[in-house]
Write a protein that holds these residues in place. Structure first.
Motif, PDB file in Angstrom:
ATOM      1  N   THR A 148       0.749  -1.153  -0.014  1.00 50.69           N
ATOM      2  CA  THR A 148       0.064  -0.010  -0.060  1.00 50.69           C
ATOM      3  C   THR A 148       0.983   1.071  -0.011  1.00 50.69           C
ATOM      4  N   VAL A 149       0.787   2.277  -0.945  1.00 59.21           N
ATOM      5  CA  VAL A 149       1.762   3.430  -1.009  1.00 59.21           C
ATOM      6  C   VAL A 149       0.923   4.714  -0.631  1.00 59.21           C
ATOM      7  N   ARG A 150      -0.247   4.299   0.007  1.00 60.65           N
ATOM      8  CA  ARG A 150      -0.908   5.621   0.452  1.00 60.65           C
ATOM      9  C   ARG A 150      -0.227   6.108   1.700  1.00 60.65           C
ATOM     10  N   PHE A 151       0.034   7.272   1.913  1.00 61.80           N
ATOM     11  CA  PHE A 151       0.968   7.915   3.062  1.00 61.80           C
ATOM     12  C   PHE A 151      -0.088   7.767   4.556  1.00 61.80           C
ATOM     13  N   ASP A 152      -1.564   7.898   4.187  1.00 65.82           N
ATOM     14  CA  ASP A 152      -2.186   7.986   5.181  1.00 65.82           C
ATOM     15  C   ASP A 152      -3.075   6.999   5.522  1.00 65.82           C
ATOM     16  N   SER A 212      11.576  -1.868  -2.254  1.00 65.32           N
ATOM     17  CA  SER A 212      11.177  -1.154  -0.860  1.00 65.32           C
ATOM     18  C   SER A 212      11.233   0.449  -1.470  1.00 65.32           C
ATOM     19  N   THR A 213      11.558   1.220  -0.541  1.00 66.70           N
ATOM     20  CA  THR A 213      11.525   2.900  -1.193  1.00 66.70           C
ATOM     21  C   THR A 213      12.752   3.382  -0.681  1.00 66.70           C
ATOM     22  N   ALA A 214      13.545   4.410  -1.402  1.00 66.00           N
ATOM     23  CA  ALA A 214      14.477   4.966  -1.034  1.00 66.00           C
ATOM     24  C   ALA A 214      14.170   5.861   0.259  1.00 66.00           C
ATOM     25  N   ILE A 255       3.047   6.701   7.745  1.00 65.89           N
ATOM     26  CA  ILE A 255       2.979   5.306   8.049  1.00 65.89           C
ATOM     27  C   ILE A 255       3.454   4.567   6.774  1.00 65.89           C
ATOM     28  N   TYR A 256       3.509   4.959   5.425  1.00 64.31           N
ATOM     29  CA  TYR A 256       3.888   4.182   4.778  1.00 64.31           C
ATOM     30  C   TYR A 256       5.548   4.068   4.714  1.00 64.31           C
ATOM     31  N   THR A 257       6.160   5.191   4.844  1.00 65.66           N
ATOM     32  CA  THR A 257       7.603   4.845   4.841  1.00 65.66           C
ATOM     33  C   THR A 257       7.832   4.113   5.923  1.00 65.66           C
ATOM     34  N   ASP A 297       0.455   6.158 -15.740  1.00 65.95           N
ATOM     35  CA  ASP A 297      -1.044   5.629 -15.715  1.00 65.95           C
ATOM     36  C   ASP A 297      -1.632   5.920 -14.292  1.00 65.95           C
ATOM     37  N   ASN A 298      -1.039   6.360 -13.259  1.00 67.31           N
ATOM     38  CA  ASN A 298      -1.930   6.889 -12.121  1.00 67.31           C
ATOM     39  C   ASN A 298      -1.539   8.243 -11.511  1.00 67.31           C
ATOM     40  N   ILE A 299      -2.206   8.494 -10.491  1.00 62.93           N
ATOM     41  CA  ILE A 299      -2.005  10.190 -10.167  1.00 62.93           C
ATOM     42  C   ILE A 299      -1.101  10.032  -8.677  1.00 62.93           C
ATOM     43  N   ASN A 300      -0.221   9.074  -8.465  1.00 59.76           N
ATOM     44  CA  ASN A 300       0.650   8.977  -7.251  1.00 59.76           C
ATOM     45  C   ASN A 300       1.656   9.889  -7.762  1.00 59.76           C
ATOM     46  N   GLY A 301       2.584  10.203  -6.634  1.00 68.44           N
ATOM     47  CA  GLY A 301       3.733  11.164  -6.627  1.00 68.44           C
ATOM     48  C   GLY A 301       3.458  12.370  -7.185  1.00 68.44           C
ATOM     49  N   PRO A 302       4.336  12.601  -8.424  1.00 70.12           N
ATOM     50  CA  PRO A 302       4.433  14.125  -8.980  1.00 70.12           C
ATOM     51  C   PRO A 302       3.043  13.995  -9.947  1.00 70.12           C
ATOM     52  N   TYR A 317       0.631  28.460 -13.656  1.00 71.32           N
ATOM     53  CA  TYR A 317       1.482  29.310 -13.030  1.00 71.32           C
ATOM     54  C   TYR A 317       2.249  28.552 -12.013  1.00 71.32           C
ATOM     55  N   ALA A 318       3.392  29.082 -11.748  1.00 68.08           N
ATOM     56  CA  ALA A 318       4.160  28.439 -10.681  1.00 68.08           C
ATOM     57  C   ALA A 318       4.952  29.199  -9.758  1.00 68.08           C
ATOM     58  N   ASN A 319       4.970  28.825  -8.487  1.00 69.50           N
ATOM     59  CA  ASN A 319       5.669  29.491  -7.454  1.00 69.50           C
ATOM     60  C   ASN A 319       6.007  28.750  -6.358  1.00 69.50           C
ATOM     61  N   PHE A 320       7.043  28.242  -6.092  1.00 68.53           N
ATOM     62  CA  PHE A 320       7.649  27.425  -5.143  1.00 68.53           C
ATOM     63  C   PHE A 320       8.280  28.621  -4.082  1.00 68.53           C
ATOM     64  N   THR A 321       7.774  28.154  -2.855  1.00 60.97           N
ATOM     65  CA  THR A 321       8.213  28.860  -1.710  1.00 60.97           C
ATOM     66  C   THR A 321       8.291  27.999  -0.424  1.00 60.97           C
ATOM     67  N   ASN A 356      -9.595  21.768  -1.791  1.00 60.69           N
ATOM     68  CA  ASN A 356      -9.074  21.152  -0.640  1.00 60.69           C
ATOM     69  C   ASN A 356      -8.628  19.984  -0.750  1.00 60.69           C
ATOM     70  N   GLN A 357      -8.827  19.111  -1.825  1.00 61.17           N
ATOM     71  CA  GLN A 357      -8.513  17.788  -2.006  1.00 61.17           C
ATOM     72  C   GLN A 357      -6.822  17.873  -2.518  1.00 61.17           C
ATOM     73  N   ILE A 358      -6.718  18.991  -3.458  1.00 58.42           N
ATOM     74  CA  ILE A 358      -5.528  19.217  -3.928  1.00 58.42           C
ATOM     75  C   ILE A 358      -4.470  19.608  -2.897  1.00 58.42           C
ATOM     76  N   LEU A 359      -4.761  20.521  -2.193  1.00 61.69           N
ATOM     77  CA  LEU A 359      -4.004  21.079  -1.036  1.00 61.69           C
ATOM     78  C   LEU A 359      -3.643  20.138   0.128  1.00 61.69           C
ATOM     79  N   ARG A 360      -4.585  19.219   0.177  1.00 63.06           N
ATOM     80  CA  ARG A 360      -4.231  18.134   1.143  1.00 63.06           C
ATOM     81  C   ARG A 360      -3.385  17.222   0.704  1.00 63.06           C
ATOM     82  N   THR A 361      -3.459  16.828  -0.854  1.00 63.40           N
ATOM     83  CA  THR A 361      -2.373  15.953  -1.178  1.00 63.40           C
ATOM     84  C   THR A 361      -1.095  16.617  -1.378  1.00 63.40           C
TER      85      THR A 361
HETATM   86  C1  LIG Z   1       9.592  28.495 -10.662  1.00 55.51           C
HETATM   87  C2  LIG Z   1       9.037  27.915  -9.786  1.00 55.51           C
HETATM   88  C3  LIG Z   1       7.991  26.839 -10.147  1.00 55.51           C
HETATM   89  C4  LIG Z   1       7.001  26.854  -9.112  1.00 55.51           C
HETATM   90  C5  LIG Z   1       5.769  25.771  -9.159  1.00 55.51           C
HETATM   91  C6  LIG Z   1       4.573  25.348  -8.509  1.00 55.51           C
HETATM   92  C7  LIG Z   1       3.267  24.606  -9.033  1.00 55.51           C
HETATM   93  C8  LIG Z   1       3.501  23.267  -9.471  1.00 55.51           C
HETATM   94  C9  LIG Z   1       4.223  22.893 -10.335  1.00 55.51           C
HETATM   95  C10 LIG Z   1       4.260  21.364 -10.643  1.00 55.51           C
HETATM   96  C11 LIG Z   1       5.578  21.005 -10.930  1.00 55.51           C
HETATM   97  C12 LIG Z   1       5.640  19.591 -10.616  1.00 55.51           C
HETATM   98  C13 LIG Z   1       6.099  19.308  -9.306  1.00 55.51           C
HETATM   99  C14 LIG Z   1       5.894  17.800  -8.776  1.00 55.51           C
HETATM  100  C15 LIG Z   1       5.996  17.472  -7.236  1.00 55.51           C
HETATM  101  C16 LIG Z   1       6.200  16.127  -6.945  1.00 55.51           C
HETATM  102  C17 LIG Z   1       6.340  15.853  -5.426  1.00 55.51           C
HETATM  103  C18 LIG Z   1       6.193  14.461  -5.219  1.00 55.51           C
HETATM  104  C19 LIG Z   1       6.655  14.069  -3.986  1.00 55.51           C
HETATM  105  C20 LIG Z   1       6.377  12.593  -3.910  1.00 55.51           C
HETATM  106  C21 LIG Z   1       7.323  11.975  -2.743  1.00 55.51           C
HETATM  107  C22 LIG Z   1       7.142  10.699  -2.668  1.00 55.51           C
HETATM  108  C23 LIG Z   1       8.106   9.771  -1.913  1.00 55.51           C
HETATM  109  C24 LIG Z   1       7.866   8.486  -1.515  1.00 55.51           C
HETATM  110  C25 LIG Z   1       7.716   7.652  -2.804  1.00 55.51           C
HETATM  111  C26 LIG Z   1       7.559   6.318  -2.547  1.00 55.51           C
HETATM  112  O1  LIG Z   1       8.232   5.529  -1.948  1.00 55.51           O
HETATM  113  S1  LIG Z   1       5.989   5.467  -2.999  1.00 55.51           S
HETATM  114  C27 LIG Z   1       4.811   5.881  -3.796  1.00 55.51           C
HETATM  115  C28 LIG Z   1       4.240   7.450  -3.430  1.00 55.51           C
HETATM  116  N1  LIG Z   1       2.789   7.224  -2.966  1.00 55.51           N
HETATM  117  C29 LIG Z   1       2.040   8.376  -3.206  1.00 55.51           C
HETATM  118  O2  LIG Z   1       2.478   9.194  -4.084  1.00 55.51           O
HETATM  119  C30 LIG Z   1       0.781   8.128  -2.792  1.00 55.51           C
HETATM  120  C31 LIG Z   1       0.374   9.491  -2.168  1.00 55.51           C
HETATM  121  N2  LIG Z   1      -0.988   9.828  -2.241  1.00 55.51           N
HETATM  122  C32 LIG Z   1      -1.822   9.473  -0.926  1.00 55.51           C
HETATM  123  O3  LIG Z   1      -0.975   9.033   0.222  1.00 55.51           O
HETATM  124  C33 LIG Z   1      -3.327  10.167  -0.996  1.00 55.51           C
HETATM  125  O4  LIG Z   1      -3.767   9.784  -2.421  1.00 55.51           O
HETATM  126  C34 LIG Z   1      -3.569  11.217  -0.313  1.00 55.51           C
HETATM  127  C35 LIG Z   1      -2.322  12.390  -0.710  1.00 55.51           C
HETATM  128  C36 LIG Z   1      -3.238  10.947   1.344  1.00 55.51           C
HETATM  129  C37 LIG Z   1      -4.852  11.833  -0.537  1.00 55.51           C
HETATM  130  O5  LIG Z   1      -5.763  10.870  -0.194  1.00 55.51           O
HETATM  131  P1  LIG Z   1      -7.213  11.036  -0.387  1.00 55.51           P
HETATM  132  O6  LIG Z   1      -7.398  12.609  -0.150  1.00 55.51           O
HETATM  133  O7  LIG Z   1      -8.043  10.226   0.432  1.00 55.51           O
HETATM  134  O8  LIG Z   1      -7.611  11.084  -2.038  1.00 55.51           O
HETATM  135  P2  LIG Z   1      -7.522   9.644  -2.718  1.00 55.51           P
HETATM  136  O9  LIG Z   1      -8.742   8.861  -2.402  1.00 55.51           O
HETATM  137  O10 LIG Z   1      -6.072   9.257  -2.619  1.00 55.51           O
HETATM  138  O11 LIG Z   1      -7.437  10.400  -4.243  1.00 55.51           O
HETATM  139  C38 LIG Z   1      -8.447  11.458  -4.883  1.00 55.51           C
HETATM  140  C39 LIG Z   1      -9.085  11.385  -6.066  1.00 55.51           C
HETATM  141  O12 LIG Z   1      -8.232  10.712  -7.084  1.00 55.51           O
HETATM  142  C40 LIG Z   1      -8.839   9.635  -7.435  1.00 55.51           C
HETATM  143  N3  LIG Z   1      -7.493   8.631  -7.683  1.00 55.51           N
HETATM  144  C41 LIG Z   1      -6.858   8.074  -6.720  1.00 55.51           C
HETATM  145  N4  LIG Z   1      -5.846   7.228  -7.270  1.00 55.51           N
HETATM  146  C42 LIG Z   1      -6.022   7.068  -8.536  1.00 55.51           C
HETATM  147  C43 LIG Z   1      -5.467   6.550  -9.723  1.00 55.51           C
HETATM  148  N5  LIG Z   1      -4.333   5.669  -9.525  1.00 55.51           N
HETATM  149  N6  LIG Z   1      -5.989   6.942 -10.909  1.00 55.51           N
HETATM  150  C44 LIG Z   1      -6.766   7.805 -11.237  1.00 55.51           C
HETATM  151  N7  LIG Z   1      -7.572   8.302 -10.026  1.00 55.51           N
HETATM  152  C45 LIG Z   1      -7.177   8.152  -8.647  1.00 55.51           C
HETATM  153  C46 LIG Z   1      -9.751   8.939  -6.469  1.00 55.51           C
HETATM  154  O13 LIG Z   1     -10.665   8.196  -7.271  1.00 55.51           O
HETATM  155  C47 LIG Z   1     -10.204  10.186  -6.152  1.00 55.51           C
HETATM  156  O14 LIG Z   1     -11.219  10.668  -6.717  1.00 55.51           O
HETATM  157  P3  LIG Z   1     -12.834  11.136  -6.258  1.00 55.51           P
HETATM  158  O15 LIG Z   1     -13.335   9.913  -5.931  1.00 55.51           O
HETATM  159  O16 LIG Z   1     -12.358  11.972  -5.067  1.00 55.51           O
HETATM  160  O17 LIG Z   1     -13.419  11.660  -7.501  1.00 55.51           O
END
Ligand SMILES: CCCCCCCCCCCCCCCCCCCCCCCCCC(=O)SCCNC(=O)CCNC(=O)[C@H](O)C(C)(C)COP(=O)(O)OP(=O)(O)OC[C@H]1O[C@@H](n2cnc3c(N)ncnc32)[C@H](O)[C@@H]1OP(=O)(O)O
Ligand SMILES: NC(=O)C1=CN([C@@H]2O[C@H](COP(=O)(O)OP(=O)(O)OC[C@H]3O[C@@H](n4cnc5c(N)ncnc54)[C@H](OP(=O)(O)O)[C@@H]3O)[C@@H](O)[C@H]2O)C=CC1
Length: 515
Positions: free
Chosen positions: A114-118, A152-154, A203-205, A245-250, A339-343, A382-387
């Motif tokens: 299970t890769v869910r953090f919560d 496992s995971t890093a 809990i995941y890590t 094919d999934n919405i995890n991580g980035p 638009y993107a802003n990292f702070t 709110n969902q996005i901000l939670r993630t």
């Molecule tokens: C110049 C400046 C620029 C500035 C720019 C700024 C702007 C931005 C620029 C952007 C640049 C890019 C930056 C990238 C950053 C990346 C960071 C990554 C760090 C990752 C570190 C990872 C480290 C560890 C790596 C690992 O080792 S392992 C794996 C990592 N593990 C995860 O990534 C799970 C995380 N997630 C959860 O833990 C749960 O998701 C939770 C979050 C609790 C929510 O949980 P909850 O609120 O319950 O929401 P869900 O139920 O999950 O989903 C909610 C809705 O989405 C649906 N849906 C869920 N699934 C799927 C699925 N497959 N396929 C399709 N739909 C799905 C679900 O149906 C539901 O839809 P609905 O039913 O509401 O309509």
């Protein structure tokens, strides 16, 4: 001839988590490079109203497997889906299936988790710890078994800053936790969870770290290796770039940014964005499977599949490239212009959340209400901000992972294997990779048609005009209110108008003189 590809020929391979992101890419590569393998057993549960056969059919008929069908036309016959639920005793596998697995399996790839953090502590322990233990007990009864590869995971030791390729002890014995979960009730478990996980962020890590300890404890009679990937991203090269094919991580955040929902992130711009392409991880897994089975190292070797120490990229560079790609290839029906802003500053981050995220969502919901529709944007936001807040821990820190074993393995491969099973992340061009990644999110995850790009660009232009109009109107309203109430605002207004008038008069006078 590739030694690794030849090694998997004629083998019976057991994969857990084969229906997941990593598992699918692993199966694809195995079938494509070793079409003469004997069988791949996959442990699958029915899900979302689909039977096992329907799930397998869907995977094999996806775009990911198009090349496989050319190389291995009888792929349907070589895949054997076994009903299993890893959270149950003996995985709820039937006696006959269990017998077949025990007597035939040569190699195991354990990807399921299970890769869910919560997730709840109970469920995460069941899957990431107890199931690993149970699988290894099964493995110890397999006479033909040559190697077990545990994923496992890093981040399993992300409470440390520098992480070596060793298994670190956990403060509490996994066995004690497994035993206590048997008699404690759910409410108590959730109460003690924060105390148990200590300085792990979730809990995941924590449970992945416990899983590694279980591997160490149960490895006596087995030949096992552990692979620790960092943040697994879309494919780099194989079978084609950008598959995801999934919405995890980035992935979820990239969509949220492209749709204009997420315009600021609490992240350290200079922190290392340790992404690793999924095909790179899979190539390493197959190389490790071969090496472990052939060389049978005396101890359990750990391999880091990370990019930061060999070819680092930071969040700023990544964010800029994500936005540059959305400029060229926008997503359809965006809410606002990307638009993107990292702070990394708390106050600035809260300000951006209020102004850039919550306020527009509330205004849009008011508009929906006024037009007789159901408001939904605040909920989505709110969902996005939670993630985003769940991922914050990983966006604001950098880790150093040593890659001694991974580099040693690279040097052990023949030039042909280094080409076919390339896991040298130094060759990765980040800008190209991120562009393909974003394109892949649009095509394979959101299933948007490329023909819709001109319309999407048009939509963004309309959003820009609305934005300008809205800002101008807001400015005029605020200004009007100020002038009506404050003498100082009136003075400032008078000063600006007279200054402009004098400047224009001077300009007209000087241009008349020149003539
Ligand atoms: C110049 C400046 C620029 C500035 C720019 C700024 C702007 C931005 C620029 C952007 C640049 C890019 C930056 C990238 C950053 C990346 C960071 C990554 C760090 C990752 C570190 C990872 C480290 C560890 C790596 C690992 O080792 S392992 C794996 C990592 N593990 C995860 O990534 C799970 C995380 N997630 C959860 O833990 C749960 O998701 C939770 C979050 C609790 C929510 O949980 P909850 O609120 O319950 O929401 P869900 O139920 O999950 O989903 C909610 C809705 O989405 C649906 N849906 C869920 N699934 C799927 C699925 N497959 N396929 C399709 N739909 C799905 C679900 O149906 C539901 O839809 P609905 O039913 O509401 O309509
Ligand atoms: N993705 C990432 O960024 C990273 C992943 N990892 C590790 O890689 C491995 C694979 O991750 P990933 O592919 O991304 O994860 P996914 O969530 O995509 O896949 C998880 C797999 O585990 C299976 N599974 C979960 N619960 C059960 C159960 N009770 N019984 C049977 N099967 C079950 C899922 O089956 P089903 O389809 O039925 O749900 C699915 O096949 C994991 O061990 C993870 O910890 C490590 C670092 C980063």
């Amino acid at each position: 001839m590739s030694m690794i590809a030849a090694f998997y020929g004629g083998k019976s391979i057991l994969i857990t988590g084969a229906t997941g992101f990593l598992g699918k890419v692993l199966m694809e590569k195995l079938f494509r490079t070793s079409p003469d393998l004997k069988v791949i057993y996959i442990l699958v549960r029915p899900k979302a109203g689909q039977t096992l056969q329907q799930r397998v059919f869907q995977i094999l008929n996806s775009k990911l497997f198009e090349k496989v069908k050319e190389v291995c036309p009888n792929v349907h016959e070589k895949i054997r889906a076994i009903y299993a639920d890893l959270s149950q005793n003996d995985f709820a596998i039937s006696k006959e299936d269990m017998q077949e697995l025990l007597s035939c399996t040569n190699i195991i790839f354990h990807c399921a988790a299970t890769v869910r953090f919560d997730d709840t502590l109970r469920h995460a322990v069941q899957l990431n710890v107890t199931a690993t233990r149970q699988l290894l007990l099964m493995a110890s009864q397999m006479p033909k078994l040559e190697a077990v590869i545990h994923i496992s995971t890093a981040y399993s030791n992300c409470n440390l800053k520098h992480i070596d390729e060793v298994i670190y002890p956990c403060p509490v014995e996994p066995k004690k936790i497994i035993d206590s979960l048997e008699w404690l009730d759910d409410a108590i478990i959730e109460e003690i969870a924060p105390k148990l996980i200590r300085d792990w962020p979730n809990i995941y890590t924590y449970t992945k770290a416990l899983g590694e300890m279980v591997v160490q404890q149960e490895s006596r009679s087995l030949t096992i290796a552990i692979i620790r990937p960092s943040i697994v991203g879309a494919t780099w090269q194989e079978p084609f770039p950008g598959w995801v094919d999934n919405i995890n991580g980035p992935n979820g955040l990239i969509i949220a940014a492209g749709k204009g929902f997420l315009r600021a992130l609490k992240a350290a711009p200079k922190a290392v964005a340790d992404l690793i392409p999924v095909d790179t991880v899979v190539n390493l897994m197959l190389a490790v499977g071969w090496y472990t089975a052939v060389h049978r190292p005396k101890s359990t070797l750990v391999y880091h599949s990370t990019s930061g120490n060999l070819n680092p990229c930071n969040w700023h560079k990544m964010g800029v490239q994500v936005l540059a790609t959305f400029e060229k290839i926008p997503l359809e029906r965006a809410f606002r212009r990307p638009y993107a802003n990292f702070t990394s500053n708390n106050f600035t981050s809260q300000y951006w959340n209020a102004v850039s995220h919550q306020a527009p969502a509330i205004i849009y919901d008011c508009y929906l209400r006024l037009t007789g529709r159901k408001p939904r944007m605040t909920k989505v936001m709110n969902q996005i901000l939670r993630t985003a807040s769940m991922l914050e821990y990983f966006l604001n820190r950098s880790w150093e992972w040593s890659t001694y074993n991974t580099e040693m393995l690279m040097s052990e491969l023949s030039p042909e294997d280094q080409r076919v099973f390339n896991f040298d992340v130094r060759q990765l061009n980040w800008l190209e990779y991120i562009e393909n990644y974003v394109l892949g999110v649009k095509k394979y995850l959101l299933k948007e048609d490329m023909a819709g790009i001109p319309e999407a660009k048009q939509h963004l232009k309309r959003l820009r005009n609305i934005h300008y109009l809205f800002n101008t109107a807001l400015f005029l309203i605020v200004w009007r209110l100020l002038i009506a109430r404050s003498q100082m605002a009136r003075n400032v207004w008078f000063f600006i108008v007279s200054f402009c008038y004098k400047f224009l008069s001077y300009f007209r006078a000087s241009s008349t003189l020149k003539v």
